[in-house]
Design an enzyme around this catalytic site. Sequence first.
Site, PDB file in Angstrom:
ATOM      1  CB  ALA A   1      -0.938   0.003   1.203  1.00  7.79           C
TER       2      ALA A   1
ATOM      3  CG  PHE B   1      -8.771  -0.305   1.749  1.00  4.72           C
ATOM      4  CD1 PHE B   1      -8.849   1.030   1.391  1.00  4.72           C
ATOM      5  CD2 PHE B   1      -9.276  -1.246   0.868  1.00  4.72           C
ATOM      6  CE1 PHE B   1      -9.411   1.427   0.188  1.00  4.72           C
ATOM      7  CE2 PHE B   1      -9.842  -0.863  -0.343  1.00  4.72           C
ATOM      8  CZ  PHE B   1      -9.904   0.466  -0.685  1.00  4.72           C
ATOM      9  NE  ARG B   2      -4.312  -5.254   3.914  1.00  3.95           N
ATOM     10  CZ  ARG B   2      -4.851  -6.459   3.888  1.00  3.95           C
ATOM     11  NH1 ARG B   2      -5.129  -7.081   5.003  1.00  3.95           N
ATOM     12  NH2 ARG B   2      -5.107  -7.061   2.751  1.00  3.95           N
TER      13      ARG B   2
ATOM     14  CD  GLN C   1       1.179  -6.788   0.535  1.00  7.73           C
ATOM     15  OE1 GLN C   1       1.955  -5.871   0.773  1.00  7.73           O
ATOM     16  NE2 GLN C   1       0.579  -7.461   1.493  1.00  7.73           N
TER      17      GLN C   1
ATOM     18  CB  ILE D   1      -6.652  -4.103  -5.667  1.00  6.56           C
ATOM     19  CG1 ILE D   1      -7.091  -2.945  -4.749  1.00  6.56           C
ATOM     20  CG2 ILE D   1      -6.354  -5.361  -4.844  1.00  6.56           C
ATOM     21  CD1 ILE D   1      -8.391  -3.211  -3.985  1.00  6.56           C
TER      22      ILE D   1
ATOM     23  CG  HIS E   1      -3.907  -8.983  -1.884  1.00  5.92           C
ATOM     24  ND1 HIS E   1      -3.488  -8.099  -0.915  1.00  5.92           N
ATOM     25  CD2 HIS E   1      -3.530 -10.212  -1.445  1.00  5.92           C
ATOM     26  CE1 HIS E   1      -2.869  -8.771   0.055  1.00  5.92           C
ATOM     27  NE2 HIS E   1      -2.874 -10.049  -0.253  1.00  5.92           N
TER      28      HIS E   1
END
Length: 252
Positions: free
Chosen positions: A27, A38-39, A104, A106, A124
């Site tokens: 990310a 998001f995390r 990772q 998207i 992902h």
Amino acid sequence: MSKTEPEIAALAGLLREASRAVVFTGAGISTESGIPDFRSPGGIWTRMAPIDFQDFVASAEMRREAWRRRFAMEETFASVSPNEGHRAVAALVARGTASAVITQNIDNLHQDSGAPADKVIEIHGNTRYAKCLDCGTRMELAPIRAHFEVHGAAPDCPACGGLLKTATISFGQAMPEAEMARAEAETRACDLFLVLGSSLVVYPAAGFPSLAKQSGAKLVIVNRDPTDQDRRADLVLHRQIGPTLSAAVNAL
Ligand SMILES: [Zn+2]
């Protein structure tokens, strides 16, 4: 020529020695383009639980919610562009230094920056288009959104009537077998494993650095914050990715 900082020079030196590097991105490279993580604390998933794959499949209401959230993000995804970090990665692929980019992310920004799609391994998946869960047919999001806005639901797969979902891997969904196999093979074969913007906590990301080290590769981590894998690395830079990597690539 201007004097190169020691950390940049060290990174450039390892890239120069590499004959088959693998770039692994998380990310952190895309937050520099304005994509929210998001995390992260305060990220979307701390305010809104992600929709589990089983719930998506089982419930029309959950599918409606999943699509509603995805279309709410569309302006963000449609407006972002690759940053100098993505472009430096694409340059490493173009000059033959990197054999693959495992990501990772998207968001399709590696492909948008010019990295050939066949060199980008998305573990992902990809949120920029949809796929049928039954037959794998690809469908673009615009016609799905048009249908959703009229009918309040996504259309069925035009090929087989199955469920359409963004081409991402959701929580509870199996990892993509072909991509995972390619990612592992590339990692075993590389002589430099370069991590950019991943905290390396989430499986399977956490396993790749040790796999690379066991196979004899050097490990470099560029991440804003310390990671659990820093102690294994040959070089760790707690810096911004874009300016750091582009400076190193320009020094090659
Ligand atoms: Zn289908």
